[in-house]
Write a protein that holds these residues in place. Structure first.
Motif, short mmCIF file in Angstrom:
data_model
loop_
_atom_site.label_atom_id
_atom_site.label_comp_id
_atom_site.label_asym_id
_atom_site.label_seq_id
_atom_site.Cartn_x
_atom_site.Cartn_y
_atom_site.Cartn_z
N ARG A 109 0.83 -1.21 0.00
CA ARG A 109 0.00 0.00 0.00
C ARG A 109 0.86 1.25 0.00
O ARG A 109 0.55 2.25 -0.67
CB ARG A 109 -0.93 0.00 1.21
N SER A 110 1.94 1.23 0.76
CA SER A 110 2.81 2.40 0.81
C SER A 110 3.42 2.68 -0.56
O SER A 110 3.59 3.85 -0.94
CB SER A 110 3.92 2.19 1.85
N LEU A 111 3.72 1.64 -1.30
CA LEU A 111 4.27 1.83 -2.64
C LEU A 111 3.30 2.58 -3.53
O LEU A 111 3.69 3.50 -4.27
CB LEU A 111 4.62 0.47 -3.25
N VAL A 112 2.01 2.21 -3.48
CA VAL A 112 1.01 2.90 -4.29
C VAL A 112 0.94 4.38 -3.88
O VAL A 112 0.90 5.27 -4.74
CB VAL A 112 -0.37 2.24 -4.13
N LEU A 113 0.92 4.64 -2.59
CA LEU A 113 0.82 6.02 -2.13
C LEU A 113 2.01 6.85 -2.57
O LEU A 113 1.86 8.00 -2.99
CB LEU A 113 0.70 6.04 -0.59
N VAL A 114 3.20 6.27 -2.49
CA VAL A 114 4.40 7.00 -2.92
C VAL A 114 4.36 7.30 -4.41
O VAL A 114 4.59 8.44 -4.84
CB VAL A 114 5.67 6.21 -2.56
N VAL A 115 4.03 6.30 -5.22
CA VAL A 115 4.03 6.49 -6.68
C VAL A 115 2.97 7.50 -7.09
O VAL A 115 3.25 8.45 -7.83
CB VAL A 115 3.81 5.14 -7.40
N VAL A 116 1.73 7.32 -6.60
CA VAL A 116 0.66 8.25 -6.97
C VAL A 116 0.96 9.64 -6.42
O VAL A 116 0.73 10.65 -7.09
CB VAL A 116 -0.70 7.73 -6.45
N GLY A 117 1.47 9.71 -5.19
CA GLY A 117 1.77 11.01 -4.60
C GLY A 117 2.84 11.76 -5.35
O GLY A 117 2.73 12.98 -5.56
N ALA A 375 -9.65 1.64 -6.22
CA ALA A 375 -9.54 0.35 -6.91
C ALA A 375 -8.08 -0.03 -7.14
O ALA A 375 -7.69 -1.19 -6.99
CB ALA A 375 -10.30 0.40 -8.23
N LEU A 376 -7.26 0.97 -7.48
CA LEU A 376 -5.84 0.72 -7.72
C LEU A 376 -5.15 0.24 -6.46
O LEU A 376 -4.43 -0.77 -6.47
CB LEU A 376 -5.18 1.99 -8.24
N ILE A 377 -5.37 0.96 -5.36
CA ILE A 377 -4.66 0.59 -4.13
C ILE A 377 -5.12 -0.75 -3.61
O ILE A 377 -4.36 -1.53 -3.04
CB ILE A 377 -4.83 1.71 -3.07
N ARG A 378 -6.40 -1.09 -3.83
CA ARG A 378 -6.92 -2.39 -3.42
C ARG A 378 -6.34 -3.51 -4.28
O ARG A 378 -6.03 -4.59 -3.78
CB ARG A 378 -8.44 -2.39 -3.49
N ARG A 379 -6.21 -3.23 -5.57
CA ARG A 379 -5.65 -4.25 -6.47
C ARG A 379 -4.22 -4.60 -6.06
O ARG A 379 -3.85 -5.78 -6.00
CB ARG A 379 -5.67 -3.74 -7.91
N VAL A 380 -3.42 -3.58 -5.78
CA VAL A 380 -2.03 -3.83 -5.40
C VAL A 380 -1.94 -4.51 -4.04
O VAL A 380 -1.13 -5.41 -3.83
CB VAL A 380 -1.23 -2.50 -5.38
N THR A 381 -2.81 -4.10 -3.10
CA THR A 381 -2.74 -4.63 -1.75
C THR A 381 -3.31 -6.02 -1.63
O THR A 381 -2.70 -6.92 -1.06
CB THR A 381 -3.49 -3.68 -0.77
N TYR A 382 -4.51 -6.23 -2.18
CA TYR A 382 -5.23 -7.47 -1.94
C TYR A 382 -5.27 -8.41 -3.13
O TYR A 382 -5.70 -9.55 -3.00
CB TYR A 382 -6.66 -7.17 -1.50
N GLY A 383 -4.90 -7.92 -4.32
CA GLY A 383 -4.88 -8.80 -5.47
C GLY A 383 -5.99 -8.51 -6.46
O GLY A 383 -6.96 -7.81 -6.18
#
Length: 410
Positions: A109-117, A375-383
């Protein structure tokens, strides 16, 4: 299996029907405050103090006082606390994965936040905080196993550090906002914003440590999900937190509003941290107040309440919509209104932007759709399987971790 028991089920977020109203309502409502807090920093003026032009009307001065008292430095701590709260609930709900499995889930999840941020900071709004949240989660994933005493002691230490003398945001300038906020042309966008966005991403987490750790502690106790069981604590937190925030803001608020003259710099270096430190307490007060309010509103769902909660469930998407609006309205080679709008007009723009996201989020809720970034953060986190489930099932997501919680049962 390593880090996961043989009988463990795949990690899944909480269904919408099982979500508590309080955190979603708080997050959705506070996005209005985030919009109000961010938008005025784009404004130009002959003299600028604390991000506010000082050459406005009497109405502008009244708006400045309101924002400095109730908004600035008060909304972001609330989001930090909710962020930590969500991490605590995820760690508890996914404990079958084992400590390593939980950390890996949080790190995804942190990876998604860093990239999007980082992308948001470079393309639209240099002050984006998503990357800072991602960095905080990268490190904070180790804190989920700390004892409560360690969480509270470390949070207190960072609160004290926040109160140490320093100029904070109380700087006087006759210059326009930094080129990172208002790049003069398209070629200057990335060079101007790269350094500032890196600074915010790496140093911004320091200001969120105290709220984040308090949120972890509160999440373990499930304070916001079961407010009827913690009324006395929440009422005390609301009174003390909001009272301290309002009183602690007055020196800065009165200076910014032009009621009193700006003192010498050594005095400013004391008043700025006082404003920031009491703002953290105010964030806790807002969280407590809104969770108590959710007890009354939750018994009888109303359209407005449901719509604001829908924003909270899609707060990452709604937050990024704000960034796009600021970029279009204020960038010099686009609408270039940073020198034309007053503080009052900018506050109205911020409110209108938030209302537009309320309508947007509620429409997505009615259609059973989650926000695209949720949806993006959920896909990366949970599959992929979980991300592809209909929005009426798993929760819609928000800035940072899902608040994996259950509704109060009594």
């Amino acid at each position: 299996m390593r880090g996961m028991t043989a009988t463990a089920t795949p990690p899944r977020p909480t269904p919408v029907s099982a979500r508590a109203l309080g955190p979603d309502l708080a997050r959705g409502g506070m996005l209005l405050f985030i919009a109000l807090a961010n938008s005025h920093y784009f404004l130009r003026g002959a003299t600028v103090l604390g991000g506010y032009p000082q050459d406005g009307s009497a109405l502008d001065r009244a708006v400045i006082w309101l924002l400095a008292t109730f908004v600035d430095g008060r909304a972001f701590p609330l989001f930090g606390a909710l962020f930590g709260y969500g991490v605590a609930r995820i760690a508890d709900r996914q404990r079958s994965l084992g400590p390593r499995g939980v950390r890996r889930l949080l790190w995804r999840r942190s990876l998604v936040l860093v990239v999007v941020g980082v992308l948001d900071a470079l393309l639209f709004f240099a002050g984006d905080i998503l990357a800072a949240y991602g960095v905080l989660l990268l490190l904070g994933a180790w804190c989920v196993r700390w004892r409560n005493g360690a969480l509270l002691a470390t949070a207190a230490l960072f609160l004290v550090l926040t109160a140490l003398p320093g100029d904070g945001s109380l700087t006087i300038s006759s210059d326009p906002p930094h080129a990172a906020m208002l790049p003069p042309d398209l070629a200057a966008v990335l060079p101007a914003r790269a350094q500032v966005s890196l600074y915010v991403a790496l140093l911004g987490p320091i200001g969120f440590v105290c709220p984040f750790l308090i949120g972890l502690w509160a999440g373990r106790a499930r304070l916001l999900e079961r407010p009827e069981q913690h009324r006395r604590l929440l009422r005390g937190t609301a009174w003390v937190g909001l009272g301290a925030a309002a009183l602690g803001a007055q020196p800065v608020a009165l200076i910014l509003a032009g009621v009193v003259d700006s003192p010498a710099r050594p005095v400013l270096e004391l008043l700025g941290p006082l404003h920031d430190a009491t703002g953290i307490l105010g964030g806790f007060g807002y969280a407590a107040l809104l969770s108590l309010l959710a007890v009354r509103l939750g018994a009888r769902p109303r359209p407005v309440t449901t719509a604001i909660a829908a924003v909270g469930q899609r707060s990452m998407t709604c937050y990024l919509v704000q960034s796009v609006v600021w970029s279009v309205v204020f960038t010099p080679f686009l609408l270039d209104l940073s020198g034309a709008l007053s503080v009052t007009a900018t506050a109205l723009l911020a409110a209108a932007t938030w209302l537009a996201t309320v309508v947007l989020a509620d429409r997505m809720r009615r259609r059973g759709r989650r926000g695209p970034f949720e949806a993006l953060i959920r896909r990366v986190t949970y599959g992929r399987a979980v991300a592809g489930a209909p929005a009426a099932g798993p929760d819609a997501g928000q800035i940072g971790p899902d608040h994996d919680q259950n509704r109060p049962t009594g």
